[in-house]
Design an enzyme around this catalytic site. Structure first.
Site, mmCIF file in Angstrom:
data_model
loop_
_atom_site.group_PDB
_atom_site.id
_atom_site.type_symbol
_atom_site.label_atom_id
_atom_site.label_comp_id
_atom_site.label_asym_id
_atom_site.label_seq_id
_atom_site.Cartn_x
_atom_site.Cartn_y
_atom_site.Cartn_z
ATOM 1 N N ASN A 149 10.452 2.381 -0.943
ATOM 2 C CA ASN A 149 10.596 3.554 -1.830
ATOM 3 C C ASN A 149 9.859 4.795 -1.322
ATOM 4 O O ASN A 149 10.334 5.910 -1.465
ATOM 5 C CB ASN A 149 10.183 3.212 -3.261
ATOM 6 N N GLU A 247 -0.072 -5.014 -4.144
ATOM 7 C CA GLU A 247 0.318 -3.890 -5.014
ATOM 8 C C GLU A 247 1.765 -4.131 -5.399
ATOM 9 O O GLU A 247 2.646 -4.086 -4.542
ATOM 10 C CB GLU A 247 0.196 -2.560 -4.262
ATOM 11 N N CYS A 281 6.809 3.284 -8.082
ATOM 12 C CA CYS A 281 6.208 2.211 -8.896
ATOM 13 C C CYS A 281 5.439 2.792 -10.080
ATOM 14 O O CYS A 281 5.194 2.098 -11.061
ATOM 15 C CB CYS A 281 5.287 1.357 -8.033
ATOM 16 N N GLU A 459 -6.597 -0.414 -3.561
ATOM 17 C CA GLU A 459 -6.548 0.360 -2.328
ATOM 18 C C GLU A 459 -7.256 1.678 -2.579
ATOM 19 O O GLU A 459 -7.751 1.932 -3.658
ATOM 20 C CB GLU A 459 -5.082 0.610 -1.948
HETATM 21 P P1 NAD Z 1 10.205 -6.303 -1.851
HETATM 22 O O1 NAD Z 1 9.131 -7.115 -2.452
HETATM 23 O O2 NAD Z 1 11.585 -6.795 -1.869
HETATM 24 O O3 NAD Z 1 9.868 -6.037 -0.300
HETATM 25 C C1 NAD Z 1 8.620 -5.490 0.101
HETATM 26 C C2 NAD Z 1 8.353 -5.913 1.542
HETATM 27 O O4 NAD Z 1 8.145 -7.326 1.569
HETATM 28 C C3 NAD Z 1 9.505 -5.630 2.502
HETATM 29 O O5 NAD Z 1 8.974 -5.190 3.735
HETATM 30 C C4 NAD Z 1 10.167 -6.987 2.639
HETATM 31 O O6 NAD Z 1 10.857 -7.164 3.854
HETATM 32 C C5 NAD Z 1 8.958 -7.920 2.578
HETATM 33 N N1 NAD Z 1 9.264 -9.308 2.196
HETATM 34 C C6 NAD Z 1 10.324 -9.777 1.503
HETATM 35 N N2 NAD Z 1 10.246 -11.115 1.366
HETATM 36 C C7 NAD Z 1 9.100 -11.497 1.969
HETATM 37 C C8 NAD Z 1 8.442 -12.752 2.143
HETATM 38 N N3 NAD Z 1 8.959 -13.884 1.668
HETATM 39 N N4 NAD Z 1 7.254 -12.781 2.789
HETATM 40 C C9 NAD Z 1 6.699 -11.641 3.246
HETATM 41 N N5 NAD Z 1 7.279 -10.428 3.134
HETATM 42 C C10 NAD Z 1 8.466 -10.353 2.502
HETATM 43 O O7 NAD Z 1 10.062 -4.859 -2.517
HETATM 44 P P2 NAD Z 1 11.001 -3.603 -2.299
HETATM 45 O O8 NAD Z 1 12.298 -3.884 -2.973
HETATM 46 O O9 NAD Z 1 10.973 -3.193 -0.877
HETATM 47 O O10 NAD Z 1 10.190 -2.470 -3.109
HETATM 48 C C11 NAD Z 1 10.302 -2.267 -4.478
HETATM 49 C C12 NAD Z 1 9.163 -2.914 -5.219
HETATM 50 O O11 NAD Z 1 7.921 -2.434 -4.717
HETATM 51 C C13 NAD Z 1 9.140 -2.572 -6.696
HETATM 52 O O12 NAD Z 1 8.870 -3.747 -7.419
HETATM 53 C C14 NAD Z 1 7.989 -1.582 -6.831
HETATM 54 O O13 NAD Z 1 7.372 -1.544 -8.091
HETATM 55 C C15 NAD Z 1 7.058 -2.093 -5.803
HETATM 56 N N6 NAD Z 1 6.109 -1.063 -5.395
HETATM 57 C C16 NAD Z 1 4.814 -1.182 -5.819
HETATM 58 C C17 NAD Z 1 3.894 -0.194 -5.469
HETATM 59 C C18 NAD Z 1 2.447 -0.285 -5.907
HETATM 60 O O14 NAD Z 1 1.649 0.463 -5.376
HETATM 61 N N7 NAD Z 1 2.101 -1.152 -6.829
HETATM 62 C C19 NAD Z 1 4.304 0.895 -4.699
HETATM 63 C C20 NAD Z 1 5.628 0.969 -4.308
HETATM 64 C C21 NAD Z 1 6.533 -0.015 -4.649
#
Ligand code: NAD
Length: 478
Positions: A149, A247, A281, A459
Site C-alpha cells: 500500500n 505491524e 492501515c 517501530e
Molecule cells: P500481506 O500480508 O498479504 O503481505 C505482506 C507481505 O508479506 C508481502 O510482501 C507478502 O509477499 C508477504 N507474505 C505473504 N505470505 C507470507 C508468508 N507466508 N510468509 C512470509 N511473508 C509472506 O499484506 P498486503 O496485502 O501486502 O498489505 C495489506 C495489509 O497490510 C493490510 O492488512 C494492512 O492493514 C496492512 N498494513 C499494516 C500497516 C501497519 O503499519 N500496521 C501498514 C500498512 C499495511
C-alpha cells in the site's frame, strides 16, 4: 518488457529459477513488467552475502554508516519524479500523492535514522561498589517483509533503522509493487553501500517470505502486512526465538463529537476515509458521529465525497486512483455486496468506475454505508479500500465500547474541543496511536504500532533502534 532484478551481494541478478511473475499496471489492468519469482535458493545466496558483510558493516563507525545512508536519502530525493511515477504505475495511487507523501517520506526515513543513530545511547546503572553499563549491539542478519500500500515508504521504514544499527538486511518487498524497491537497489549501488549490506529478494510470500522467516541465520523479522500473514510468521519465528515486530491490519474508529471544529474535521475525514483509495492501515473506516451532528455531517460528507474524482493516477485532479490489484478490487466489491446483505444502505458510491480510455483498470467509487450494526462483519473486519460506515452515538461510554469492540487496535481519531473528554478517551481507547483533531500527523521519533490483532512491538525512533539491537549488561565490580 522490463524484467526487474534481485539485488544480492551488491549486484543486480536474475532469480536462480529464471522464472518471473507478471507485474500489473492497475490503471489499465495490463501487464507492464516482470518481477523475479525467487525461491529459497535466492534467499540462501542473500544470507551468505549478508553474513559475510555483517562484521565489516557492524564495525564501521556510526559516522560512516550515517554518511552512506544520508547519501541514499539524497539520491531518493533527487530522483523524486522518476520514483513517484514508478510508484504510481505499480500501485495505482495518484502521482501527486506519491510525489507529496510516499517518496519524500522514503527519503526522510533514511535521513532520520542516519541522524538518529548518531544520537543513540545506552544506560549505566551505578551500585556502591560496581558499575553496570548496557551495550546495544547489532543483531546480525535481519529480514524485513513489507506490503503494497505504501511500497517504498514502508520498505525503507524498516531497512533504514536496521542498517543504521549495524545489521545487514535481506528485504522482501511486496510482489505486487516491487518497482521502487528495485530502483532503490540501483540507488544503493550509486551511493556506494558496501556489497551484501542490503539484499533485496523479490518474489511471492509463500516462497520468499516464508524462506526468509524460517532461515536459522536470520535473527529478526520485521513485518508489515495483514494479520493473517503476521500470524503465520509468528508461528514460524516464535519457536526459533527470533525477535519479531509485526505491524498488521486495522479497523480504525473515527469518533466525531458535536463540539468539534467542524470544517477541519470534515476536510480531514474526507482524507482519512479515502486517501490512497482507503488503502492505508491508518484510515478511519468506522465513523461514529454524535447524534446532534449526525444528519448535518451525513449530508455534508456525502456531498464532499461525491465531489471526489476517481480517475487515472497521472491526472493532477484525480483524488482516487486505481485499486492495487484485481484480487483486491474483487475483494472490495464483494465486501460492498456483503454490507448490503447485512442490511446496510449505500449512501453514495458502491460501484466500480470505468474511466474513459482506462475501462480495464480497477477503479471503485468512494463509498459510504449507513445503517449497520456495530458487530456485523462489515464493521468488524478490515476492508482496506475506499469504503466507510457511519453510525450515530449518544454517549461517550457508548462510543468507547463501539470503538474498542473489534479485534484490531491500530489507531483512532477523536474530534472534540473538550480537553477533558479527549484525554479521558485517549486513555481508554485500545489503540497504539490516538490522533486528536488531526489524522496521520507523524513525528518519526514517536512509537508506531498497534495493540490486539494490529501489532506486536513498536517501530519509529528509538523503538526501532532498540528492536534492531540486543542489549547486553556488563557489570564491573571495583
Ligand atoms: P500481506 O500480508 O498479504 O503481505 C505482506 C507481505 O508479506 C508481502 O510482501 C507478502 O509477499 C508477504 N507474505 C505473504 N505470505 C507470507 C508468508 N507466508 N510468509 C512470509 N511473508 C509472506 O499484506 P498486503 O496485502 O501486502 O498489505 C495489506 C495489509 O497490510 C493490510 O492488512 C494492512 O492493514 C496492512 N498494513 C499494516 C500497516 C501497519 O503499519 N500496521 C501498514 C500498512 C499495511
Amino acid at each position: 518488457m522490463k524484467a526487474i532484478k534481485n539485488y544480492i551481494n551488491g549486484e543486480l541478478t536474475k532469480p536462480n529459477s529464471e522464472n518471473y511473475l507478471d507485474l500489473f499496471d492497475p490503471s489499465t489492468g495490463a501487464v507492464y513488467a516482470k518481477v523475479p519469482d525467487s525461491d529459497s535458493s535466492d534467499i540462501e545466496k542473500a544470507v551468505i552475502a549478508a553474513s559475510e558483510a555483517f562484521p565489516v558493516w557492524a564495525a564501521r563507525s556510526v559516522g560512516e554508516r550515517s554518511r552512506v545512508m544520508t547519501k541514499i536519502a539524497d539520491l531518493i530525493a533527487e530522483n523524486l519524479d522518476q520514483l513517484a511515477q514508478a510508484e504510481s504505475l505499480d500501485n495505482g495511487k495518484p502521482i501527486w500523492l506519491a510525489k507529496q507523501v510516499d517518496i519524500p517520506r522514503a527519503s526522510d526515513n533514511f535521513r532520520f535514522f542516519a541522524q538518529a543513530i548518531t544520537q543513540f545511547s545506552s544506560q549505566a546503572h551505578e551500585m556502591t561498589d560496581a558499575i553496570n553499563y548496557t551495550l546495544r549491539q547489532s543483531l546480525g542478519v535481519v529480514g524485513t517483509i513489507s506490503p503494497w500500500n505504501l511500497p517504498l515508504y514502508l520498505f525503507t521504514w524498516k531497512i533504514a533503522p536496521a542498517l543504521a544499527a549495524g545489521n545487514t538486511v535481506i528485504a522482501k518487498p511486496s510482489e505486487v509493487t516491487p518497482m521502487t524497491a528495485y530502483l532503490l537497489s540501483e540507488i544503493c549501488i550509486a551511493a556506494g553501500l558496501p556489497k551484501g549490506v542490503l539484499n533485496i529478494v523479490h518474489g511471492d510470500g509463500i516462497k520468499v517470505g516464508a524462506a526468509l522467516t524460517k532461515h536459522p541465520k536470520i535473527k529478526a523479522i520485521s513485518f508489515t502486512g495483514s494479520t493473517r500473514v503476521g500470524k503465520e510468521i509468528a508461528k514460524v519465528a516464535a519457536p526459533m526465538f527470533k525477535k519479531i515486530s509485526l505491524e498488521m491490519g486495522g479497523k480504525n474508529p473515527n469518533i466525531i463529537f458535536a463540539d468539534c471544529n467542524y470544517e477541519k474535521m470534515l476536510d480531514t475525514t474526507i482524507r482519512s476515509s479515502f486517501a490512497n483509495q482507503g488503502q492505508i492501515c491508518l484510515c478511519g473506516s468506522r465513523i461514529y458521529v454524535e447524534k446532534p451532528l449526525y444528519e448535518q455531517f451525513k449530508a455534508d460528507f456525502i456531498k464532499r465525497t461525491q465531489a471526489l474524482k476517481v480517475g487515472h493516477p497521472s491526472n493532477t485532479d484525480t483524488n482516487l486512483g486505481a485499486i492495487v490489484s484485481k484480487p483486491h478490487y474483487d475483494k472490495i466489491l464483494s465486501r460492498i455486496s456483503l454490507a448490503k446483505e447485512e442490511g446496510g444502505t449505500i449512501l453514495t458510491g458502491g460501484k466500480a468506475v470505468f474511466p474513459k480510455g482506462y475501462e480495464n483498470g480497477w477503479y471503485i467509487e468512494p463509498t459510504i454505508i449507513e445503517g449497520l450494526d456495530n458487530h456485523c462483519r462489515t464493521n468488524q473486519e478490515e476492508i482496506f479500500g475506499p469504503v466507510v460506515t457511519i453510525m450515530p452515538f449518544e454517549t461517550e461510554t457508548e462510543v468507547l465500547e463501539y470503538a474498542n469492540s473489534t479485534n484490531y487496535g491500530l489507531s483512532c481519531t477523536i474530534w472534540s474541543e473538550n480537553i477533558s473528554r479527549v484525554n479521558r478517551m485517549a486513555k481508554s481507547i485500545q489503540a497504539g496511536i490516538v490522533w486528536v483533531n488531526t489524522w496521520l500527523l507523524r513525528d518519526l521519533r514517536t512509537p508506531f504500532g498497534g495493540v490486539k490483532n494490529s501489532g506486536v512491538g513498536r517501530e519509529g525512533g528509538l523503538e526501532a533502534l532498540r528492536f534492531f539491537t540486543e542489549p547486553k549488561n556488563v557489570c564491573i565490580q571495583f
